[in-house]
Design a protein around this motif. Structure first.
Motif, PDB file in Angstrom:
ATOM      1  N   LEU A 110       0.822  -1.203   0.000  1.00  0.00           N
ATOM      2  CA  LEU A 110       0.000   0.000   0.000  1.00  0.00           C
ATOM      3  C   LEU A 110       0.861   1.260   0.000  1.00  0.00           C
ATOM      4  O   LEU A 110       0.683   2.150  -0.841  1.00  0.00           O
ATOM      5  N   ILE A 111       1.817   1.327   0.936  1.00  0.00           N
ATOM      6  CA  ILE A 111       2.633   2.537   1.068  1.00  0.00           C
ATOM      7  C   ILE A 111       3.548   2.731  -0.134  1.00  0.00           C
ATOM      8  O   ILE A 111       3.724   3.854  -0.625  1.00  0.00           O
ATOM      9  N   VAL A 112       4.131   1.650  -0.630  1.00  0.00           N
ATOM     10  CA  VAL A 112       5.015   1.753  -1.791  1.00  0.00           C
ATOM     11  C   VAL A 112       4.247   2.249  -3.009  1.00  0.00           C
ATOM     12  O   VAL A 112       4.739   3.067  -3.784  1.00  0.00           O
ATOM     13  N   SER A 113       3.020   1.760  -3.185  1.00  0.00           N
ATOM     14  CA  SER A 113       2.194   2.205  -4.298  1.00  0.00           C
ATOM     15  C   SER A 113       1.941   3.710  -4.218  1.00  0.00           C
ATOM     16  O   SER A 113       2.052   4.428  -5.214  1.00  0.00           O
ATOM     17  N   VAL A 114       1.641   4.183  -3.011  1.00  0.00           N
ATOM     18  CA  VAL A 114       1.389   5.613  -2.809  1.00  0.00           C
ATOM     19  C   VAL A 114       2.662   6.421  -3.057  1.00  0.00           C
ATOM     20  O   VAL A 114       2.644   7.439  -3.756  1.00  0.00           O
ATOM     21  N   MET A 115       3.789   5.965  -2.487  1.00  0.00           N
ATOM     22  CA  MET A 115       5.052   6.684  -2.636  1.00  0.00           C
ATOM     23  C   MET A 115       5.513   6.718  -4.089  1.00  0.00           C
ATOM     24  O   MET A 115       6.040   7.723  -4.562  1.00  0.00           O
ATOM     25  N   ALA A 116       5.327   5.624  -4.802  1.00  0.00           N
ATOM     26  CA  ALA A 116       5.710   5.578  -6.212  1.00  0.00           C
ATOM     27  C   ALA A 116       4.880   6.565  -7.013  1.00  0.00           C
ATOM     28  O   ALA A 116       5.389   7.270  -7.893  1.00  0.00           O
ATOM     29  N   ASN A 117       3.586   6.639  -6.680  1.00  0.00           N
ATOM     30  CA  ASN A 117       2.693   7.586  -7.354  1.00  0.00           C
ATOM     31  C   ASN A 117       3.124   9.012  -7.087  1.00  0.00           C
ATOM     32  O   ASN A 117       3.129   9.864  -7.989  1.00  0.00           O
ATOM     33  N   VAL A 118       3.482   9.294  -5.839  1.00  0.00           N
ATOM     34  CA  VAL A 118       3.939  10.632  -5.470  1.00  0.00           C
ATOM     35  C   VAL A 118       5.221  10.984  -6.221  1.00  0.00           C
ATOM     36  O   VAL A 118       5.384  12.107  -6.707  1.00  0.00           O
ATOM     37  N   GLY A 119       6.143  10.012  -6.333  1.00  0.00           N
ATOM     38  CA  GLY A 119       7.392  10.242  -7.039  1.00  0.00           C
ATOM     39  C   GLY A 119       7.165  10.601  -8.494  1.00  0.00           C
ATOM     40  O   GLY A 119       7.812  11.504  -9.041  1.00  0.00           O
ATOM     41  N   VAL A 120       6.239   9.902  -9.135  1.00  0.00           N
ATOM     42  CA  VAL A 120       5.908  10.185 -10.537  1.00  0.00           C
ATOM     43  C   VAL A 120       5.321  11.588 -10.656  1.00  0.00           C
ATOM     44  O   VAL A 120       5.666  12.354 -11.570  1.00  0.00           O
ATOM     45  N   MET A 121       4.424  11.947  -9.748  1.00  0.00           N
ATOM     46  CA  MET A 121       3.798  13.270  -9.772  1.00  0.00           C
ATOM     47  C   MET A 121       4.836  14.377  -9.553  1.00  0.00           C
ATOM     48  O   MET A 121       4.792  15.423 -10.205  1.00  0.00           O
ATOM     49  N   GLU A 122       5.804  14.129  -8.648  1.00  0.00           N
ATOM     50  CA  GLU A 122       6.848  15.109  -8.389  1.00  0.00           C
ATOM     51  C   GLU A 122       7.693  15.341  -9.634  1.00  0.00           C
ATOM     52  O   GLU A 122       8.038  16.483  -9.958  1.00  0.00           O
ATOM     53  N   ARG A 123       8.013  14.266 -10.342  1.00  0.00           N
ATOM     54  CA  ARG A 123       8.812  14.403 -11.560  1.00  0.00           C
ATOM     55  C   ARG A 123       8.044  15.187 -12.621  1.00  0.00           C
ATOM     56  O   ARG A 123       8.591  16.070 -13.279  1.00  0.00           O
ATOM     57  N   GLU A 124       6.760  14.867 -12.779  1.00  0.00           N
ATOM     58  CA  GLU A 124       5.943  15.572 -13.768  1.00  0.00           C
ATOM     59  C   GLU A 124       5.820  17.055 -13.414  1.00  0.00           C
ATOM     60  O   GLU A 124       5.863  17.921 -14.291  1.00  0.00           O
ATOM     61  N   THR A 125       5.685  17.354 -12.112  1.00  0.00           N
ATOM     62  CA  THR A 125       5.599  18.743 -11.658  1.00  0.00           C
ATOM     63  C   THR A 125       6.900  19.486 -11.932  1.00  0.00           C
ATOM     64  O   THR A 125       6.895  20.640 -12.379  1.00  0.00           O
ATOM     65  N   LEU A 126       8.023  18.823 -11.675  1.00  0.00           N
ATOM     66  CA  LEU A 126       9.332  19.430 -11.917  1.00  0.00           C
ATOM     67  C   LEU A 126       9.516  19.767 -13.391  1.00  0.00           C
ATOM     68  O   LEU A 126       9.960  20.866 -13.741  1.00  0.00           O
ATOM     69  N   LEU A 127       9.161  18.819 -14.266  1.00  0.00           N
ATOM     70  CA  LEU A 127       9.293  19.048 -15.706  1.00  0.00           C
ATOM     71  C   LEU A 127       8.398  20.191 -16.163  1.00  0.00           C
ATOM     72  O   LEU A 127       8.786  21.004 -17.006  1.00  0.00           O
ATOM     73  N   GLU A 128       7.195  20.257 -15.592  1.00  0.00           N
ATOM     74  CA  GLU A 128       6.267  21.327 -15.945  1.00  0.00           C
ATOM     75  C   GLU A 128       6.823  22.679 -15.504  1.00  0.00           C
ATOM     76  O   GLU A 128       6.727  23.668 -16.228  1.00  0.00           O
ATOM     77  N   ARG A 129       7.408  22.728 -14.316  1.00  0.00           N
ATOM     78  CA  ARG A 129       7.993  23.982 -13.824  1.00  0.00           C
ATOM     79  C   ARG A 129       9.170  24.416 -14.678  1.00  0.00           C
ATOM     80  O   ARG A 129       9.385  25.607 -14.906  1.00  0.00           O
ATOM     81  N   GLN A 130       9.954  23.437 -15.131  1.00  0.00           N
ATOM     82  CA  GLN A 130      11.085  23.753 -15.993  1.00  0.00           C
ATOM     83  C   GLN A 130      10.597  24.385 -17.300  1.00  0.00           C
ATOM     84  O   GLN A 130      11.157  25.380 -17.767  1.00  0.00           O
ATOM     85  N   LYS A 131       9.534  23.809 -17.866  1.00  0.00           N
ATOM     86  CA  LYS A 131       8.975  24.352 -19.107  1.00  0.00           C
ATOM     87  C   LYS A 131       8.449  25.765 -18.898  1.00  0.00           C
ATOM     88  O   LYS A 131       8.641  26.652 -19.725  1.00  0.00           O
ATOM     89  N   GLU A 132       7.758  25.963 -17.756  1.00  0.00           N
ATOM     90  CA  GLU A 132       7.212  27.286 -17.445  1.00  0.00           C
ATOM     91  C   GLU A 132       8.334  28.296 -17.246  1.00  0.00           C
ATOM     92  O   GLU A 132       8.231  29.449 -17.681  1.00  0.00           O
ATOM     93  N   GLY A 133       9.415  27.861 -16.587  1.00  0.00           N
ATOM     94  CA  GLY A 133      10.555  28.742 -16.354  1.00  0.00           C
ATOM     95  C   GLY A 133      11.225  29.157 -17.650  1.00  0.00           C
ATOM     96  O   GLY A 133      11.587  30.325 -17.832  1.00  0.00           O
TER      97      GLY A 133
END
Length: 203
Positions: A110-133
């Protein structure tokens, strides 16, 4: 036997934090590759899987779940295969093990599934911020990306893509080199062309 798996994205990054908790009886498998590359397509990831399937490795530890990957589907598939082969996976920063007293640990899944999902979301957010920057910098006229029309020298390209050079020298296919290095097929072809030219000039 026990194993520890570690991964860094580029050669200039350090493995020190990931191996701080390594036990003397753990064999270290370390990859230098993008987390977006499937675990089974990584040089050391592939070897580790072969050792597990042969029954020689029954325990795998990682510093954090994102070392296994940045793709949720691939992480879940990798962990599922480990589980099907009765391999215990320990994630240091969570303090959890996938199998406890010979039984699957539902809390781990359960926890690994949640953490993996969070990690993917963090990467997508970072890439989006880079594009915006970049877009904002371009709008202000202060973007310092490579000047249009400028060309990197051959030595700059080889230095920039050391992983590609390494895998080409190991006679990996162009497609495998791209996967293992986390770059496009076109980039691998460009590096290959430079290497061939260099060898020709040295003859």
């Amino acid at each position: 036997m026990k194993a520890r798996y570690s991964r860094i994205s580029t050669p200039n990054q350090s493995l020190e934090r990931q191996i701080q908790k390594q036990n003397p009886d753990e064999i270290l498998f370390s990859d230098v590759v993008s987390g977006t590359v499937a675990f089974a397509d990584r040089a050391k990831g592939k070897i580790l899987l072969e050792e597990i399937r042969a029954g020689r490795i029954t325990w795998v530890s990682v510093a954090s779940i994102c070392r296994l990957g940045r793709n949720l589907h691939d992480i879940i598939n990798t962990l599922a295969e480990f589980q099907s082969l009765n391999v215990t996976v320990r994630v240091d920063n969570l303090g959890l093990e996938s199998i406890v007293d010979g039984k699957v640990n539902p809390t781990f899944n359960l926890i690994v599934s949640v953490m993996a999902n969070v990690g993917v979301m963090e990467r997508e957010t970072l890439l989006e911020r880079q594009k915006e920057g970049i877009a904002l910098a371009k709008a202000k006229g202060v973007y310092k990306g490579r000047v249009r029309g400028s060309v990197e020298s051959d030595s700059e390209v080889l230095s920039k893509y050391k992983d590609v050079v390494k895998y080409l020298n190991r006679n990996q296919s162009i497609r495998n080199c791209a996967k293992l290095s986390g770059v496009s097929v076109g980039t691998v072809q460009k590096v290959q062309s430079i290497l061939k030219k260099s060898k020709h000039e040295s003859v």
